[in-house]
Structure formats: structure tokens, C-alpha cells
Design an enzyme around this catalytic site. Structure first.
Site, PDB file in Angstrom:
ATOM      1  N   SER A 134      76.184 -12.330  10.127  1.00 48.04           N
ATOM      2  CA  SER A 134      76.894 -11.898  11.324  1.00 48.04           C
ATOM      3  C   SER A 134      78.144 -11.151  10.884  1.00 48.04           C
ATOM      4  O   SER A 134      78.954 -11.689  10.127  1.00 48.04           O
ATOM      5  CB  SER A 134      77.255 -13.146  12.140  1.00 48.04           C
ATOM      6  OG  SER A 134      77.998 -12.798  13.286  1.00 48.04           O
ATOM      7  N   LYS A 160      73.638  -8.612  11.914  1.00 48.77           N
ATOM      8  CA  LYS A 160      74.040  -8.773  13.327  1.00 48.77           C
ATOM      9  C   LYS A 160      75.458  -8.251  13.456  1.00 48.77           C
ATOM     10  O   LYS A 160      76.361  -8.690  12.744  1.00 48.77           O
ATOM     11  CB  LYS A 160      73.943 -10.252  13.705  1.00 48.77           C
ATOM     12  CG  LYS A 160      74.750 -10.673  14.921  1.00 48.77           C
ATOM     13  CD  LYS A 160      74.350 -12.071  15.371  1.00 48.77           C
ATOM     14  CE  LYS A 160      75.539 -12.907  15.812  1.00 48.77           C
ATOM     15  NZ  LYS A 160      75.145 -14.276  16.196  1.00 48.77           N
ATOM     16  N   LEU A 161      75.632  -7.297  14.376  1.00 51.27           N
ATOM     17  CA  LEU A 161      76.968  -6.750  14.623  1.00 51.27           C
ATOM     18  C   LEU A 161      77.557  -7.402  15.855  1.00 51.27           C
ATOM     19  O   LEU A 161      76.917  -7.451  16.913  1.00 51.27           O
ATOM     20  CB  LEU A 161      76.899  -5.230  14.852  1.00 51.27           C
ATOM     21  CG  LEU A 161      76.301  -4.376  13.747  1.00 51.27           C
ATOM     22  CD1 LEU A 161      76.340  -2.901  14.163  1.00 51.27           C
ATOM     23  CD2 LEU A 161      77.047  -4.583  12.422  1.00 51.27           C
ATOM     24  N   LYS A 162      78.772  -7.861  15.730  1.00 49.80           N
ATOM     25  CA  LYS A 162      79.508  -8.323  16.906  1.00 49.80           C
ATOM     26  C   LYS A 162      79.932  -7.084  17.690  1.00 49.80           C
ATOM     27  O   LYS A 162      80.413  -6.106  17.087  1.00 49.80           O
ATOM     28  CB  LYS A 162      80.743  -9.116  16.462  1.00 49.80           C
ATOM     29  CG  LYS A 162      80.403 -10.454  15.826  1.00 49.80           C
ATOM     30  CD  LYS A 162      79.805 -11.397  16.858  1.00 49.80           C
ATOM     31  CE  LYS A 162      79.705 -12.812  16.326  1.00 49.80           C
ATOM     32  NZ  LYS A 162      79.133 -13.732  17.325  1.00 49.80           N
ATOM     33  N   ASP A 187      75.596  -8.969  19.049  1.00 45.91           N
ATOM     34  CA  ASP A 187      76.026 -10.177  19.764  1.00 45.91           C
ATOM     35  C   ASP A 187      77.328  -9.872  20.494  1.00 45.91           C
ATOM     36  O   ASP A 187      78.336  -9.536  19.864  1.00 45.91           O
ATOM     37  CB  ASP A 187      76.241 -11.328  18.769  1.00 45.91           C
ATOM     38  CG  ASP A 187      76.570 -12.656  19.449  1.00 45.91           C
ATOM     39  OD1 ASP A 187      76.614 -12.705  20.702  1.00 45.91           O
ATOM     40  OD2 ASP A 187      76.781 -13.651  18.720  1.00 45.91           O
ATOM     41  N   ASN A 189      78.857 -12.088  22.711  1.00 45.57           N
ATOM     42  CA  ASN A 189      79.636 -13.283  23.064  1.00 45.57           C
ATOM     43  C   ASN A 189      80.246 -13.173  24.462  1.00 45.57           C
ATOM     44  O   ASN A 189      81.447 -13.405  24.641  1.00 45.57           O
ATOM     45  CB  ASN A 189      80.720 -13.576  22.015  1.00 45.57           C
ATOM     46  CG  ASN A 189      80.152 -14.096  20.716  1.00 45.57           C
ATOM     47  OD1 ASN A 189      80.204 -13.410  19.697  1.00 45.57           O
ATOM     48  ND2 ASN A 189      79.581 -15.299  20.735  1.00 45.57           N
ATOM     49  N   GLU A 212      72.332 -10.242  22.043  1.00 43.13           N
ATOM     50  CA  GLU A 212      72.640 -11.658  22.225  1.00 43.13           C
ATOM     51  C   GLU A 212      73.773 -11.847  23.233  1.00 43.13           C
ATOM     52  O   GLU A 212      74.831 -11.213  23.120  1.00 43.13           O
ATOM     53  CB  GLU A 212      73.026 -12.231  20.860  1.00 43.13           C
ATOM     54  CG  GLU A 212      73.290 -13.725  20.824  1.00 43.13           C
ATOM     55  CD  GLU A 212      73.649 -14.203  19.414  1.00 43.13           C
ATOM     56  OE1 GLU A 212      73.456 -13.433  18.440  1.00 43.13           O
ATOM     57  OE2 GLU A 212      74.135 -15.336  19.280  1.00 43.13           O
ATOM     58  N   ASP A 237      72.472 -17.329  23.866  1.00 39.88           N
ATOM     59  CA  ASP A 237      73.129 -18.276  22.950  1.00 39.88           C
ATOM     60  C   ASP A 237      73.932 -19.250  23.828  1.00 39.88           C
ATOM     61  O   ASP A 237      73.432 -20.321  24.215  1.00 39.88           O
ATOM     62  CB  ASP A 237      74.024 -17.479  21.973  1.00 39.88           C
ATOM     63  CG  ASP A 237      74.927 -18.334  21.103  1.00 39.88           C
ATOM     64  OD1 ASP A 237      74.909 -19.571  21.240  1.00 39.88           O
ATOM     65  OD2 ASP A 237      75.675 -17.778  20.264  1.00 39.88           O
ATOM     66  N   LYS A 261      71.420 -23.426  18.374  1.00 39.68           N
ATOM     67  CA  LYS A 261      72.513 -24.021  17.598  1.00 39.68           C
ATOM     68  C   LYS A 261      72.499 -25.503  17.933  1.00 39.68           C
ATOM     69  O   LYS A 261      72.771 -25.871  19.079  1.00 39.68           O
ATOM     70  CB  LYS A 261      73.865 -23.425  17.991  1.00 39.68           C
ATOM     71  CG  LYS A 261      74.087 -21.983  17.548  1.00 39.68           C
ATOM     72  CD  LYS A 261      75.405 -21.461  18.075  1.00 39.68           C
ATOM     73  CE  LYS A 261      75.630 -20.014  17.652  1.00 39.68           C
ATOM     74  NZ  LYS A 261      76.740 -19.406  18.414  1.00 39.68           N
ATOM     75  N   GLY A 289      74.707 -19.816  13.919  1.00 39.75           N
ATOM     76  CA  GLY A 289      75.679 -20.313  12.940  1.00 39.75           C
ATOM     77  C   GLY A 289      77.035 -20.458  13.594  1.00 39.75           C
ATOM     78  O   GLY A 289      77.364 -19.726  14.526  1.00 39.75           O
TER      79      GLY A 289
HETATM   80  C1  NPQ Z   1      77.734 -16.720  17.644  1.00 39.81           C
HETATM   81  N1  NPQ Z   1      78.527 -17.281  15.332  1.00 39.81           N
HETATM   82  O1  NPQ Z   1      76.588 -16.543  17.313  1.00 39.81           O
HETATM   83  C2  NPQ Z   1      78.753 -17.428  16.732  1.00 39.81           C
HETATM   84  C3  NPQ Z   1      80.088 -17.248  17.210  1.00 39.81           C
HETATM   85  C4  NPQ Z   1      81.219 -17.921  16.535  1.00 39.81           C
HETATM   86  C5  NPQ Z   1      78.080 -16.520  13.115  1.00 39.81           C
HETATM   87  O2  NPQ Z   1      78.360 -15.085  14.899  1.00 39.81           O
HETATM   88  C6  NPQ Z   1      84.947 -20.880  14.952  1.00 39.81           C
HETATM   89  C7  NPQ Z   1      84.046 -21.676  15.619  1.00 39.81           C
HETATM   90  C8  NPQ Z   1      84.651 -19.560  14.801  1.00 39.81           C
HETATM   91  C9  NPQ Z   1      82.925 -21.149  16.190  1.00 39.81           C
HETATM   92  C10 NPQ Z   1      83.210 -17.666  15.246  1.00 39.81           C
HETATM   93  C11 NPQ Z   1      78.342 -16.221  14.540  1.00 39.81           C
HETATM   94  C12 NPQ Z   1      83.500 -19.016  15.357  1.00 39.81           C
HETATM   95  C13 NPQ Z   1      82.637 -19.822  16.075  1.00 39.81           C
HETATM   96  C14 NPQ Z   1      82.065 -17.152  15.836  1.00 39.81           C
HETATM   97  C15 NPQ Z   1      81.498 -19.254  16.648  1.00 39.81           C
HETATM   98  O3  NPQ Z   1      78.059 -16.403  18.761  1.00 39.81           O
HETATM   99 MG    MG Z   2      76.158 -15.747  19.517  1.00 42.53          MG
END
Ligand code: NPQ
Ligand code: MG
Length: 373
Positions: A134, A160-162, A187, A189, A212, A237, A261, A289
């Protein structure tokens, strides 16, 4: 098995690089670990809640509080197995990440005691799992391309690009132009709304594996509408906090893929039920993750070896996040991580290192005393 006592610990680990998402920038991880002491041995669990309630409503101080005052009193000094934990904690609404830490530590203790690995318990079908990575929001496209190139050089099998409004088309186009047809997904979020559906549809020509969680957690029905307006598969997610939420989202066409998750859904047992449901419904899943330490990563890698985990997960190597892990590090081999084969989680916590990064400890149980507040 009797749960005689629990040790809670907060540790601080700095990240190898800042990790920016649409909900903020992380530069370190403040992790809550739970160690269960039972009459047949010990087990570990990791609470994946972040420092602030910005990914979901959970956050680490809140998780610590609810564990001490509401969750642990319901399981301490009882004769139980990990499969009983869900029902015992059912009266408490929410707090899935806190609940998951208890169930995981008990499952670890139980499986260690009978010499069985998490992978065997879950019915793993592969000895190693394909890994993705990620990639956070970067200050510039040039910096992003440098980071992505580095990960591809290390062998990661999917990028995976945020994304967020203002950082979506341009980074995706740039990665496609520079790196060709690498498996790529994005992703958000929860950073978009249905009003952004035209913008999100502009991602269609780039053949992404999935988008995502484009919209907020509660907007499940709106995701079904968005799915009619874009060609790229929608993956949920944050919205999927239970088996029921997964069943409902699939039934109304809100997602074609699910990110699992274990912390978000209350533990590995609920995660396994979601995996099985998705397998029946023809919905592929992949392992998410939460910047876990080796304790959380070990269970995730084991579960990712189940048959319907058919897409690479965010199960990156330890060095993606940390200079030094609290267990033996997970190391990438040809874009894969080996599934731990030892009893329970199959990793050993480096207690000396752990002590050196511990910021707080508390214990509950044994003669009714409580040193955790
Ligand atoms: C997701 N994870 O899929 C999460 C988001 C995420 C690897 O992109 C602290 C605790 C920092 C939880 C950063 C990835 C975090 C966190 C990102 C969750 O959306
Ligand atoms: Mg996510």
C-alpha cells in the site's frame, strides 16, 4: 482452558517513512498488545486500532479502556476456548479491534498448547502468500514513482495507491505510463461521495483491479449505485464490520470484492466466516493490513493462505513499515511471505526489544487484582 490473567502493553515503533492517507499522516505506530496467561500456556494478540478514530471509530486509548473496564472482566477467570469469546463479548456493541485482540491471544494460547499452527487451523492451501504493498499519498508524482519503483524492485506483486480528491487520476496515469500493466488498485478510505462518480469513472480506462472504499462506511447502498456508474470493481473495507454486513453488501451489489481485516470484524473466527460466505457467493477476498507488528502480521499471513484469498494482500514485509520488528521479521521472497508453520502464531516475541519500546503496561486477573487503569 482457564484465562488466569492478561497483560496489556503499549509500545511505540517509528515508521521507516511517513504514511499518508486521506485521513492523515502516520509517522509512528502506537500499538496495544495483549498477552493471555492461561492454565495451558500463553498467547499473544495485537489490537490494530490507530492513535486517532480516523480510519474507523476505534482508537487505541479507547480500546485500552474498553478492554480493561468492559471486555476483559467478561472473560477473565473463566473456563473457555477462543470460540466462546464472540458470544461472551456479544453484549458489548462495537469495539471489534479490542475484541479481536482477546480472541487472537486465546486462540494463540490454545493452538500453541496443542502444537497446531494458525495456518493448519484455518485450512491453509499454500505455503507462502502473494504480497502487495500500500503506497501512501506523496508530495509529488515524481516522488511517488520513485517509491513505487522501489517496491516493484523488491518484488511486490501488486501496488495499491492511496487516493483522495485531487490525488487520483494523475498518480494512476503516471504509474501506468511508467510501469505498464502491473497489478494496480486504489484505496480512497471513504474520501469521496456519489457526486464524484464521474471523476471515479475516469479511472476505468486504467484497468484497475478494484476501487477500495470510495465512500463513507455507512453508505453501503450508495456504493451499489456507484457500482452501476463505474466499470472498475468496487471493494469494501471499512463498511464490512461483520458477516452480516458482508452478506448485505453482496446481496445489494455494493461490492464485487471484499478486503478482510480480522481486527475490523472482531477477530479471525468472524473473518473466517466472511471468507466462507464470500467463497459461496463467488466474491474474491484479500487480506488487508493495519501496519501490524509481527504478532498481527503472523495471523494475517496464515489466514491469507485460505483458498478464497485469491488477490494479493496488504501483507507486506516487516521492513515496509519498521526498522526492527518485535518478532523475527517477515521477509519477502519473490514477492511472497512464507506462512508461519510453528504452533499458534508461529512467531516469537523478542521480549528484550519489546521492553525497550514499551510505554505502558498493565495486568488484570490473578487474585482479582488490577494494576491497569
Ligand atoms: C486500509 N491500510 O486498507 C489501511 C488503512 C490504514 C495498509 O493501507 C494506523 C492504524 C495507521 C491503522 C494507516 C493500508 C493506519 C491504519 C492506514 C490503517 O485502508
Ligand atoms: Mg482500505
Amino acid at each position: 482452558m482457564k484465562l488466569e490473567a492478561v497483560e496489556l502493553r503499549r509500545i511505540k515503533l517509528s515508521l521507516v517513512a511517513p504514511f499518508e492517507t486521506s485521513f492523515g499522516v502516520q509517522t509512528e505506530r502506537d500499538v496495544l498488545l495483549l498477552r493471555a496467561f492461561t492454565d495451558s500456556g500463553e498467547g499473544w494478540g495485537e489490537c490494530v486500532a490507530g492513535e486517532e478514530p480516523t480510519y474507523s471509530s476505534e482508537y487505541v486509548d479507547g480500546a485500552q479502556h474498553v478492554l480493561i473496564h468492559h471486555l476483559l472482566p467478561r472473560v477473565l477467570n473463566r473456563d473457555l476456548v477462543a470460540e466462546d469469546v464472540g458470544a461472551l463479548l456479544h453484549p458489548v456493541h462495537g469495539h471489534n479491534m479490542a475484541k479481536a485482540a482477546i480472541e487472537t491471544a486465546l486462540l494463540d494460547a490454545e493452538l500453541r498448547a496443542r502444537g497446531e499452527s494458525f495456518a493448519n487451523y484455518f485450512g491453509a492451501v499454500r505455503p507462502a502468500v502473494d504480497c502487495g504493498v500500500s503506497v501512501g499519498i506523496h508530495p509529488t508524482v515524481a516522488a511517488l514513482l520513485e517509491t513505487v519503483g522501489g517496491y516493484l524492485g523488491q518484488g511486490y506483486r501488486r501496488i495499491k495507491l492511496k487516493i483522495k480528491p485531487g490525488w487520483d487520476l494523475e498518480p494512476v496515469r503516471a504509474v501506468r505510463e511508467r510501469f505498464g500493466d502491473v497489478p494496480l488498485q486504489v484505496d480512497a478510505n471513504t474520501a469521496y461521495t456519489l457526486d464524484d462518480s464521474d471523476q471515479l469513472a475516469k479511472l476505468d480506462p486504467f484497468d484497475l483491479l478494484l476501487i477500495e472504499q470510495p465512500m463513507r462506511e455507512e453508505l453501503v447502498f450508495a456504493h451499489a449505485e456507484l457500482a452501476r456508474r463505474v466499470r472498475t470493481p468496487i471493494c469494501l473495507d471499512e463498511s464490512i464490520h461483520s458477516w452480516q454486513a458482508a452478506a448485505d453488501a453482496i446481496a445489494i451489489g455494493a461490492c464485487r470484492i471484499i478486503n478482510i481485516k480480522p481486527g475490523r470484524v472482531g477477530g479471525y473466527l468472524e473473518a473466517r466466516r466472511i471468507h466462507d460466505l464470500c467463497a459461496e457467493r463467488g466474491v474474491p477476498v484479500w487480506m488487508g493490513g493495519m501496519l501490524e507488528t509481527g504478532v498481527g502480521r503472523a495471523g494475517n499471513v496464515a489466514m491469507a493462505a485460505m483458498p478464497n484469498f485469491t488477490l494479493p494482500g496488504d501483507t507486506s514485509a516487516s521492513d515496509r513499515y519498521f526498522h526492527r520488528d518485535i518478532t523475527e521479521p517477515f521477509v519477502l521472497h519473490e514477492g511472497r511471505l512464507n506462512v508461519p508453520a510453528g504452533p499458534g502464531l508461529g512467531v516469537t516475541v523478542d521480549e528484550e526489544f519489546l521492553d525497550s519500546i514499551t510505554t505502558w503496561t498493565g495486568t488484570l486477573g490473578r487474585a482479582g487484582q488490577r494494576s491497569a487503569t
